[in-house]
Structure formats: C-alpha cells, structure tokens
Design a protein around this motif. Structure first.
Motif, PDB file in Angstrom:
ATOM      1  N   PHE A  96       0.820  -1.199   0.000  1.00  0.00           N
ATOM      2  CA  PHE A  96       0.000   0.000   0.000  1.00  0.00           C
ATOM      3  C   PHE A  96       0.861   1.259   0.000  1.00  0.00           C
ATOM      4  CE2 PHE A  96      -1.833  -3.422   2.533  1.00  0.00           C
ATOM      5  CZ  PHE A  96      -3.005  -3.676   1.837  1.00  0.00           C
ATOM      6  N   LEU A  97       0.599   2.141  -0.955  1.00  0.00           N
ATOM      7  CA  LEU A  97       1.210   3.462  -0.983  1.00  0.00           C
ATOM      8  C   LEU A  97       0.233   4.419  -0.320  1.00  0.00           C
ATOM      9  CD1 LEU A  97       3.830   4.756  -2.102  1.00  0.00           C
ATOM     10  CD2 LEU A  97       2.483   5.472  -4.087  1.00  0.00           C
ATOM     11  N   LEU A  98       0.650   5.051   0.768  1.00  0.00           N
ATOM     12  CA  LEU A  98      -0.262   5.839   1.584  1.00  0.00           C
ATOM     13  C   LEU A  98      -0.407   7.270   1.067  1.00  0.00           C
ATOM     14  CD1 LEU A  98       0.833   4.656   5.145  1.00  0.00           C
ATOM     15  CD2 LEU A  98      -1.161   3.920   3.827  1.00  0.00           C
ATOM     16  N   HIS A  99      -1.557   7.858   1.382  1.00  0.00           N
ATOM     17  CA  HIS A  99      -1.843   9.248   1.031  1.00  0.00           C
ATOM     18  C   HIS A  99      -2.419   9.951   2.258  1.00  0.00           C
ATOM     19  CE1 HIS A  99      -2.093   6.927  -2.758  1.00  0.00           C
ATOM     20  NE2 HIS A  99      -1.540   8.007  -3.298  1.00  0.00           N
ATOM     21  N   LYS A 100      -2.315  11.257   2.262  1.00  0.00           N
ATOM     22  CA  LYS A 100      -2.821  12.045   3.387  1.00  0.00           C
ATOM     23  C   LYS A 100      -4.322  11.828   3.554  1.00  0.00           C
ATOM     24  CE  LYS A 100      -2.717  16.749   5.280  1.00  0.00           C
ATOM     25  NZ  LYS A 100      -2.274  18.162   5.059  1.00  0.00           N
ATOM     26  N   GLY A 101      -4.733  11.574   4.798  1.00  0.00           N
ATOM     27  CA  GLY A 101      -6.142  11.350   5.087  1.00  0.00           C
ATOM     28  C   GLY A 101      -6.527   9.882   5.130  1.00  0.00           C
ATOM     29  N   ASP A 102      -5.638   8.981   4.689  1.00  0.00           N
ATOM     30  CA  ASP A 102      -5.939   7.550   4.727  1.00  0.00           C
ATOM     31  C   ASP A 102      -6.088   7.077   6.167  1.00  0.00           C
ATOM     32  OD1 ASP A 102      -5.920   7.263   2.014  1.00  0.00           O
ATOM     33  OD2 ASP A 102      -3.888   6.440   1.888  1.00  0.00           O
ATOM     34  N   GLU A 103      -7.080   6.233   6.404  1.00  0.00           N
ATOM     35  CA  GLU A 103      -7.258   5.602   7.717  1.00  0.00           C
ATOM     36  C   GLU A 103      -6.682   4.196   7.645  1.00  0.00           C
ATOM     37  OE1 GLU A 103     -11.432   5.885   8.516  1.00  0.00           O
ATOM     38  OE2 GLU A 103     -11.281   7.948   9.196  1.00  0.00           O
ATOM     39  N   ILE A 104      -5.787   3.880   8.548  1.00  0.00           N
ATOM     40  CA  ILE A 104      -5.037   2.623   8.468  1.00  0.00           C
ATOM     41  C   ILE A 104      -5.039   1.905   9.804  1.00  0.00           C
ATOM     42  CG2 ILE A 104      -3.529   3.468   6.614  1.00  0.00           C
ATOM     43  CD1 ILE A 104      -1.401   4.022   8.741  1.00  0.00           C
ATOM     44  N   LEU A 105      -4.640   0.636   9.767  1.00  0.00           N
ATOM     45  CA  LEU A 105      -4.391  -0.143  10.977  1.00  0.00           C
ATOM     46  C   LEU A 105      -2.886  -0.280  11.146  1.00  0.00           C
ATOM     47  CD1 LEU A 105      -7.032  -3.027  10.672  1.00  0.00           C
ATOM     48  CD2 LEU A 105      -7.219  -0.914  11.982  1.00  0.00           C
ATOM     49  N   ILE A 106      -2.398  -0.020  12.347  1.00  0.00           N
ATOM     50  CA  ILE A 106      -0.970  -0.135  12.597  1.00  0.00           C
ATOM     51  C   ILE A 106      -0.716  -1.104  13.745  1.00  0.00           C
ATOM     52  CG2 ILE A 106      -0.498   2.199  11.771  1.00  0.00           C
ATOM     53  CD1 ILE A 106      -0.216   3.084  14.691  1.00  0.00           C
ATOM     54  N   SER A 107       0.470  -1.669  13.744  1.00  0.00           N
ATOM     55  CA  SER A 107       0.922  -2.509  14.844  1.00  0.00           C
ATOM     56  C   SER A 107       2.104  -1.800  15.483  1.00  0.00           C
ATOM     57  CB  SER A 107       1.348  -3.890  14.330  1.00  0.00           C
ATOM     58  OG  SER A 107       1.794  -4.699  15.398  1.00  0.00           O
ATOM     59  N   ILE A 108       2.125  -1.735  16.796  1.00  0.00           N
ATOM     60  CA  ILE A 108       3.200  -1.005  17.476  1.00  0.00           C
ATOM     61  C   ILE A 108       3.975  -1.928  18.409  1.00  0.00           C
ATOM     62  CG2 ILE A 108       1.931   1.173  17.364  1.00  0.00           C
ATOM     63  CD1 ILE A 108       1.266   0.881  20.313  1.00  0.00           C
ATOM     64  N   GLU A 109       5.231  -1.600  18.574  1.00  0.00           N
ATOM     65  CA  GLU A 109       6.085  -2.255  19.564  1.00  0.00           C
ATOM     66  C   GLU A 109       6.402  -1.214  20.623  1.00  0.00           C
ATOM     67  OE1 GLU A 109       9.513  -3.772  17.613  1.00  0.00           O
ATOM     68  OE2 GLU A 109       8.363  -4.864  16.086  1.00  0.00           O
ATOM     69  N   GLU A 110       6.256  -1.589  21.886  1.00  0.00           N
ATOM     70  CA  GLU A 110       6.476  -0.621  22.957  1.00  0.00           C
ATOM     71  C   GLU A 110       7.320  -1.210  24.076  1.00  0.00           C
ATOM     72  OE1 GLU A 110       2.285  -1.323  25.396  1.00  0.00           O
ATOM     73  OE2 GLU A 110       2.516   0.487  24.186  1.00  0.00           O
ATOM     74  N   THR A 111       8.000  -0.342  24.773  1.00  0.00           N
ATOM     75  CA  THR A 111       8.799  -0.700  25.943  1.00  0.00           C
ATOM     76  C   THR A 111       8.457   0.262  27.064  1.00  0.00           C
ATOM     77  OG1 THR A 111      10.613  -1.486  24.543  1.00  0.00           O
ATOM     78  CG2 THR A 111      11.133  -1.030  26.837  1.00  0.00           C
TER      79      THR A 111
END
Length: 382
Positions: A96-111
């Motif tokens: 996927f090539l993203l554009h401004k305003g796109d709603e997406i699902l993200i996965s995060i890594e946290e510490t």
C-alpha cells in the motif's frame, strides 16, 4: 389497547436496538483494548517518498519507502502522533502506498509503555462496511416494513450464531457435525417463526427446509467419503492445525458443517417462497382443490429451481475462481483440475447443496398440501 402487530413491532425494534448497541459496545471494547495490534490511525502528513530499484528487469518493479506521520485514534496511545516507515513493493498488489487522510491499521512495539516502532499493515475499512450495513438495514425497513425489521433481527441473530457461537463450540471440542445440525435446525425454526409467525406456511417451510438441508448434508457426507475429501482444501484449514488451543479437529466434519451452512440460506429461501405462494393462491381461491394447489406449487418451484441452483453454484464457483484460473494458466488438464482436492470440495459443496435445494421443492409442496387438507378436514368435522 395495543394490537398484536404493534406489540411485535415494538419488540423487534427494542431487540434491534439492543443488538446494535451490543455490536457498538463490542467494537469499542476492541478499539480500546490493550492490544498493540489493530490500532487505528489517520495519515496526517507524507514526509518523504523514496524509490529504490531492486532489479533492472522490466517486470520486477522496485521498493518505495515512505516516511509518514500518523495520528493514533484508538488504544492506549490515542491522540499521539508518530512517524512510521512504510515500505511498498511495487511488484506486489497487496502493498500500500499511503496518502494524506488515509485511515489505516498499525501494529506497534512498545517498551515501558513507550512506542519504540510502528508499522502499517492494512487499511481501516470497517467504517465504510458499517455504512454499507446501515444502507442495507434502511432499505430492508423501507421496503419490508415490519417484516423487513423482523428479517434484520433474525439475520443479526443468525450472524452472531454462526460467527460467534459456532466457532466457540467447535474450539471447545464439540463435534462439528452434531453441532452444525442442531444449529441449522435452530436457525430454521427461529428465523421462519419470527419472520412469518406460527401458521401453515411456516410449518411447511420448516419441514421443507429441514429435509432439504438434511438431504444436502447426507449427500455431502456420502460423496465426501467416496471421493476421500480430506477437508484440508484451503490454507485456513491447514492453519487450524497450529492454533494455540491445540485442538485436533475433525476436518471432514468441518467440511460437512460448511456445506450445511452454505446450503441453508438458499434452501430456506426456496421453501418459504413456495409455501408463501401456495398460501396466497389458497387465500385468493379458497375453493381450489388440494391437488390443483399442489400442482400450482410445483409450477412455482420449477420456475424458482433453475435460478436458485444457478445462484448457489455460481457462488461456489466464484469462491474458487482464482484457483481455477491458476490451474488453467499452467495448462493443467481437466482430469487433473477436477481431481484437485480444493476443486472437488467445491463441486461436492455446490452440487450437494443444489440437490438439497431441488429436493426441498416437492417436500415443501407436499407438506403445504397435506397441512391444508388437514385444516379442511378439521373444519368439516366441526
């Protein structure tokens, strides 16, 4: 003070409100969970986009890397803005090539509660799917009125039963054949009683649908055993071997359950259509003989049979179309194609369901005719 129809209407409205409220609460629980996957975010800015060629070959494509600023909309980090790196392989259709305003699902890594890394893995499509569902609901109510509302209610219960209750029972080790049979009968009785009430056409529809589904299931089981279908026809079925619950599934039983559920809707539709048509004919001409009424019912069934069989078969063909194209692209012979496990599974699924559908026609006509004859005999005795 209130008629029965008004009371039923209010009950259906309240049930629908509670159902939609439950779905909303469930969605909110999912969105606000502590999971670091399935976090919704909105693209607020495209910082950079760089392209790297990975090969000089014409069809190999390249890699596009984007630095993207996103605003997190759900989860523990709601309201935070972060920068993610989005790598897109231009030769792959699922990147996927993203554009401004796109709603997406993200996965995060946290510490220690702080975000270390995040990446996008899917577009957020649920909002637009919800709009589609609402459009469907509004159209059903506008055209169907109270019956449309009842249909929405029964559909909601059916979807919850199939998507929530059935998988839960199967994951707890219940037998898929017995479970799917009991659930199918329950769905048939519940749906037809709520939509059409307790009357002759409902009883005839229940008899016709139950017998048609049973015939489809028996044929699927017999032919599945004869053709030695394993139930491993899809990637998903193979992945079930590695689920964390460590359950040893009866894959043939799962295939049987899938065939039963797939045929249920079409068979229920045709049984109710025939029973309803016969009931309307009887109301319009009370003096018609039972034999003539049954003949008219069979005539209606003949007209419905061709289109409904096509609908069922085309639905299954559409589900395996990519596999068929792949096999033909590699010039696999027809004998090899038809003997592929996944293709044979779809053939058995489509034809057993169609046979059950066809068988439900004379059964529904006979049940409706016999019930009408019985009503006439009782009225004469009185």
């Amino acid at each position: 003070m209130f008629s029965k129809e008004k009371i039923k209407f209010f009950i259906c409205v309240l049930s629908l409100i509670f159902f939609l409220n439950g779905v909303t609460v469930l969605a909110d629980e999912i969105d606000n969970s502590k999971s670091i996957d399935g976090i919704k975010a909105t693209v607020t800015d495209i910082i950079t986009t760089n392209e790297k060629n990975i090969s000089k070959a014409e069809n190999e494509g390249g890699i596009k890397e984007q630095q993207v600023k996103v605003l997190i909309n759900t989860g523990n980090h709601k309201g935070e803005s972060i920068i993610i790196l989005n790598s897109v392989d231009t030769s792959m259709s699922n990147d996927f090539l993203l554009h401004k305003g796109d709603e997406i699902l993200i996965s995060i890594e946290e510490t220690d509660g702080n975000i270390v890394k995040a990446y996008m893995y899917e577009y957020a499509r649920d909002k637009y799917l919800l709009y589609l569902v609402l459009g469907f609901v509004v159209l059903m109510i506008l055209i169907g009125g109270i019956k449309g509302l009842k249909s929405i209610f029964t559909l909601g219960v059916t979807v919850l039963a199939i998507l929530k209750l059935l998988p839960t029972l199967l994951l707890r080790g219940y037998d898929p054949i017995k479970t799917s049979v009991v659930m199918s009968v329950g769905i048939i009785i519940f749906t037809l009683l709520v939509v059409s009430g307790s009357n002759r056409k409902t009883v005839a529809s229940i008899i016709g649908t139950s017998c048609g589904v049973a015939i489809a299931g028996v044929i699927a089981k017999i032919v599945g055993d004869l053709t030695k279908l394993s139930g491993y026809g899809t990637e998903e079925s193979q992945m079930l071997m590695y689920i964390p619950q460590n359950i040893k599934f009866d894959y043939k039983g799962l295939l049987f359950a899938a065939i039963l559920m797939g045929a249920l809707g079409a068979i229920m539709d045709i049984s109710m259509s025939i029973a309803s048509a016969m009931n309307e004919i009887d109301d319009a001409n009370p003096n018609i003989s039972t034999a003539s009424l049954m003949k008219a019912g069979m005539s209606v069934g003949h007209d419905i049979m061709g289109t409904m069989s096509n609908t069922l078969i085309l639905a299954y063909v559409g589900a395996s179309l990519q596999s068929v194209i792949l096999l033909i692209a590699y010039k696999v012979s027809f004998i090899d194609i038809i003997n592929q496990n996944i293709i044979a599974t779809e053939v058995v699924r489509a034809l057993s369901g169609s046979i059950g559908l066809i068988a439900s026609i004379p059964i529904t006509v006979l049940a409706s005719g016999m019930l009408r004859k019985r009503e006439i005999e009782k009225s004469l005795d009185i």
